[in-house]
Design an enzyme around this catalytic site. Sequence first.
Site, PDB file in Angstrom:
ATOM      1  N   GLU A  24      45.457  -0.633  12.094  1.00  0.00           N
ATOM      2  CA  GLU A  24      46.884  -0.863  11.819  1.00  0.00           C
ATOM      3  C   GLU A  24      47.703  -0.902  13.093  1.00  0.00           C
ATOM      4  O   GLU A  24      48.727  -1.568  13.157  1.00  0.00           O
ATOM      5  CB  GLU A  24      47.413   0.237  10.887  1.00  0.00           C
ATOM      6  CG  GLU A  24      48.824  -0.006  10.388  1.00  0.00           C
ATOM      7  CD  GLU A  24      49.211   0.932   9.273  1.00  0.00           C
ATOM      8  OE1 GLU A  24      50.360   1.401   9.277  1.00  0.00           O
ATOM      9  OE2 GLU A  24      48.365   1.214   8.395  1.00  0.00           O
ATOM     10  N   ASP A 120      45.539   2.335   8.196  1.00  0.00           N
ATOM     11  CA  ASP A 120      45.756   3.729   7.832  1.00  0.00           C
ATOM     12  C   ASP A 120      45.324   4.028   6.404  1.00  0.00           C
ATOM     13  O   ASP A 120      45.449   3.189   5.510  1.00  0.00           O
ATOM     14  CB  ASP A 120      47.230   4.098   8.016  1.00  0.00           C
ATOM     15  CG  ASP A 120      47.652   4.033   9.479  1.00  0.00           C
ATOM     16  OD1 ASP A 120      46.760   3.987  10.348  1.00  0.00           O
ATOM     17  OD2 ASP A 120      48.864   4.029   9.740  1.00  0.00           O
ATOM     18  N   TYR A 342      51.116  10.040  16.433  1.00  0.00           N
ATOM     19  CA  TYR A 342      51.849   9.069  15.613  1.00  0.00           C
ATOM     20  C   TYR A 342      52.971   9.751  14.832  1.00  0.00           C
ATOM     21  O   TYR A 342      52.732  10.717  14.101  1.00  0.00           O
ATOM     22  CB  TYR A 342      50.870   8.394  14.651  1.00  0.00           C
ATOM     23  CG  TYR A 342      51.477   7.289  13.840  1.00  0.00           C
ATOM     24  CD1 TYR A 342      51.863   6.094  14.449  1.00  0.00           C
ATOM     25  CD2 TYR A 342      51.665   7.421  12.470  1.00  0.00           C
ATOM     26  CE1 TYR A 342      52.419   5.066  13.697  1.00  0.00           C
ATOM     27  CE2 TYR A 342      52.211   6.400  11.715  1.00  0.00           C
ATOM     28  CZ  TYR A 342      52.591   5.217  12.344  1.00  0.00           C
ATOM     29  OH  TYR A 342      53.141   4.197  11.601  1.00  0.00           O
TER      30      TYR A 342
END
Length: 873
Positions: A24, A120, A342
């Site tokens: 992703e 993800d 992230y």
Amino acid sequence: MATTKKTSKASVSGEHAKALIIAEKPSVANDIAKALGGFTKHDEYFESDAFLISSAVGHLLEIAAPDEYEVKRGKWSFANLPVIPPHFDLRPIVKTESRLKVLQKLIKRKDVNRLINACDAGREGELIFRLIAQHAKAPQAVERLWLQSMTPASIREGFSKLRSDSDLQPLADAARCRSEADWLVGINGTRAMTAFNSKGGGFFLTTVGRVQTPTLSIVVQREEQIRKFIPKDYWEVRGEFIAAAGIYEGRWFSPDFKKDPAEPDARENRLWSEAAAKSIVAACRNKKGSVSEESKPATQLAPQLFDLTSLQREANARFGFSAKNTLGLAQALYERHKVLTYPRTDAKALPEDYLDTVHTTIENLGEHSPEYKSFASTILNGDGKKSWIKPNKRIFDNSKISDHFAIIPTLEAPKTLSEPEQKLYDLVVRRFLAVFYPAAEYRVTTRITEVSGHHFKTEGRVLVEPGWLSVYGKASQADDELIPVQKNESVQSESIELVALKTKPPARYTEATLLSAMESAGKWVDDDDMREAMAEKGLGTPATRAAIIEGLLAEKYILREARELIPTAKAFQLMTLLRGLDVSELTQPDLTGTWEHKLSLIEQGKLDRNTFMQEIAQMTQRIVKRAKEFNSDTIPGDYVTLKTPCPHCGKAVKENYRRFACESCGFTISKTPGGRAFEYDEAETLLKDKTIGPLQGFRSKMGRPFAAIIKLSEIPKDDADYPNAGFKLEFDFGNSQDNDTEVIDFTGREALGACPKCSGAIYEDGMRYVCEHNTGPTKTCDFKTGKVVLQQEISAEQVKKLLIEGKTDLLTNFKSNRTGRGFKAYLALDAGGKIGFEFEAKAPAKKRVGDKDESKSDPKPKRASRSKAKAEE
């Protein structure tokens, strides 16, 4: 390399065939390449004997109706509604189209016989991959890599247990349903409400959405509570008592008090009768009192690790950062500086196999950051026998992780962070360190002083062991420590005072409290199944909540004043409309709760995708039908009477859904001229002064924004269109003088400076600033500039600066008419006296924008050509 070969033998057929792994994000592609080993890095992908690895950058495609179903803005009418296409087309997102082309090219390589979805592990990750595969018409077989941890060992284990594509089909169905349903409700709801509000002419853009509108409803309901709030008087009795060791304070309370939902303002220490309060004062003054006391230990655990929403709340509360700014800073710390993990996550836990990674991270913080060294050392050494980093479900829990884990620092040491970036990084690091510390320990004391049968409470809390608080500099604390009293000691009342107070309305939402309300929106849902479905989701996701709030700000549904979020007249008008049309689906979180419950059933294979989408189509039909068939001139609502009387007859002017109208004569004005809703204070000013502005936010019939001054002009008595009204509302665009034959008289007006073209005086006139020689039939100069340029208001002070210094300050709210994007620029004069844009100089290539040394520099702007500036205007 051994792992790579083992995986390839198990899953790749053909001597030269390769599997294309699509992640992703580029960072995940990089992690996978490192974990598997044996890859060569190319510009946009990695390649080994068995694999190609590349990535998206989030969503690369968006769904759209086929062209024959698309209706351009300006032609939104009920005749074209509802829009329920039989299928959805895919449209590349312009900003990331180059990345999509890279993936398409790799998918079409002849040696790629298999695709591995490494996006993800969640609903959106599934959708991102499948839309890419659909758009590229990928013929290859697909397998799924499902990762909740990004350690090399976890990645290798994930590749040894690839899941079949069919296993994830229910998740993909749920993802498509969510996306398509949002589109149907958003497009049809927005166009239906816009069509309803534009019935009287013009274009009144009225956006609605599944998440946006319930969020707005939360803010509006709070403001309605504030407006309707009537303060109530109450009294407290406070006393000072003399003991042998000193003086302490106490507040009267009722030991028999019990909370009653019917009396939300009641408290144990509030008295609603002044007489009753005075009687307590009289009974206790100058009297002896007896003391009883209870002390007990209490502990306080460190807060959990940050997810995005809690980080946004904390940054807003501590630093005043908006949710959008916090997300941008966190994204920069993740992508550019690589010092945080992230950030777009809804998890507050780490994977259970992350103990070694955490240990290394804390070691690294101790080595490279002096301000964290002592805390890192304490955690690693623990109680002298073993580290405090150990299995703990509050920190390490796979069941609490969906797509991503909590936000923590990485192994990278930060360099040249800007001040806001440093603040946010420090916030995350200290939360990360604190969570491994033991709980803070307190001694909590409650003292009851009884005087003449009345009770006074005094509370104290003493920090015994700071635990995790030491990470925040609170090594010792005794702010509430009580002076001691002896057992059976009798104290003397020094003073007993009556304090008159009033109840306060609820506080307006800030971004921090609104984010909390969005996160816990399930509490407003009655149905148990829906509430449970929303428990993990709330309104929006951590990644979208900032955008939802910014969208409400951009559409002028709410305003940001200091840290408060205040709904506008447009927001109240929308809520009145939806309530009047009985479209409750769009005003309460129930719709999201229903969707999340049913999407959960689809993920479990217990509900069919087609059944869900049929229900959404029916709901869309119902929303459009209610708006289309409502034929009353007004909508029921809670309307006001303006304080300023009618300018024509002096009687009261009352509000209805569409207009402000005099109750006596024919005077009336639209509440939303040019698609912009009047605030009450603006309407009052207009009635009083007959003019207001310049105001922004108006829209043409084709939906283009413009600014104008609004005036009430007198109507000739013989005007048949306005019988007995006296005045009518008109726009003043500031260009009415351009073709006039008469010279404007500037007598009595302040000159702002000298004209750069002819040295005449510059004056403010309507919606423009103009040279005194640029009027009348014999004008000799053409200098003028607008009060509003590309939606940026230009104040008289900035015009003075432009005329004296050659350019304005940096102005931050320009918005391109062509692209709709905002930008910052200076307005500057060139040698010929023409006005153009100048932009901030870009940072040198080796430095990062936002670094401390850069922010203090004096950039030399680059001047844009006049032609470009004029074209944008």
